[in-house]
Design an enzyme around this catalytic site. Structure first.
Site, mmCIF file in Angstrom:
data_model
loop_
_atom_site.group_PDB
_atom_site.id
_atom_site.type_symbol
_atom_site.label_atom_id
_atom_site.label_comp_id
_atom_site.label_asym_id
_atom_site.label_seq_id
_atom_site.Cartn_x
_atom_site.Cartn_y
_atom_site.Cartn_z
ATOM 1 N N LYS A 297 0.828 -1.217 0.000
ATOM 2 C CA LYS A 297 0.000 0.000 0.000
ATOM 3 C C LYS A 297 0.853 1.254 0.000
ATOM 4 C CE LYS A 297 -2.070 1.331 3.822
ATOM 5 N NZ LYS A 297 -1.899 2.676 4.358
ATOM 6 N N ASP B 94 -5.911 1.524 0.691
ATOM 7 C CA ASP B 94 -6.123 1.749 2.119
ATOM 8 C C ASP B 94 -7.565 1.385 2.453
ATOM 9 O OD1 ASP B 94 -7.699 3.827 1.192
ATOM 10 O OD2 ASP B 94 -6.644 5.386 2.278
#
Length: 217
Positions: free
Chosen positions: A139, A157
């Site tokens: 991420k 996220d």
């Protein structure tokens, strides 16, 4: 494919925000030409935002900026502590260890390193799967690469993942906690973006803004 009503609403929101999204993406593309220090600062920002927020990361970078290139681990931690930074011991340590590894690996010539990868996945894997680079998973590595102008990476996220679930793009069981899971969700998001004719980089910022009310980095 999600219901037509939700797609119509999504596209309506996109039309309203498209200019702001394009403006933000132009800002990201300006980082790489600014030089290695600017790129490393963005890397540090992404290390600092993991488990925190973009605004907190921006605040912390402002507090640490003059120490990012040369500060010792202790100096970085002390400054972070004085500024009441979350994870003030661990995150500055990550920055220091990552910096020293990259100094040894490529002389901190990050632009040269980044453009040396012909395969976008290899570029991301170098940072996300490298144990010497601290505090970055898929991420935050995707976040870093997007923020310096490399397109085609989803920043999965909680806001993006929840949005994709609500839209029916992914099920509840699929999670971005492993490389395989991350790439599976990213591929589903990419196909969805193609189906609704919204560029995936735009869609990422659009979905994030719908949850947070902002189009930040």
């Amino acid at each position: 494919m999600p219901g037509s009503a939700s797609i119509v609403e999504l596209k309506r929101d996109y039309r309203a925000k498209k200019r702001a999204i394009e403006s933000r993406l132009r800002e990201f593309r300006k980082v790489l030409p600014r030089g290695d220090e600017a790129v490393f600062e963005e890397l540090c920002f992404c290390i600092l935002t993991a488990g925190s927020s973009a605004r907190m990361g921006m605040k912390t970078i402002a507090a640490l900026r003059d120490l990012l290139q040369t500060g010792s681990e202790e100096e970085l931690q002390e400054r972070a502590g004085k500024n009441r930074v979350r994870f003030w011991r661990v995150r500055p340590s990550y920055i220091y260890q990552t910096r020293e590894y990259l100094r040894q690996h490529c002389g901190l010539r990050l632009r040269e390193l980044l453009v040396s990868f012909e395969d976008p996945q290899e570029r991301r894997d170098f940072f996300a799967g490298n144990r010497a680079i601290k505090g970055l998973g898929y991420k935050e590595t995707s976040h870093f690469l997007r923020n310096i102008g490399f397109g085609g990476y989803a920043i999965l996220d909680k806001h993006i993942v929840n949005s994709l679930r609500e839209l029916g793009v992914i099920g509840k069981q699929l999670k971005p906690t492993t490389r395989k899971g991350y790439l599976s969700i990213e591929n589903k998001m990419r196909r969805f973006a193609e189906e609704i004719e919204i560029d995936m980089d735009h869609l990422d910022l659009l979905l994030w803004s719908r949850k947070t009310g902002e189009i930040l980095k």
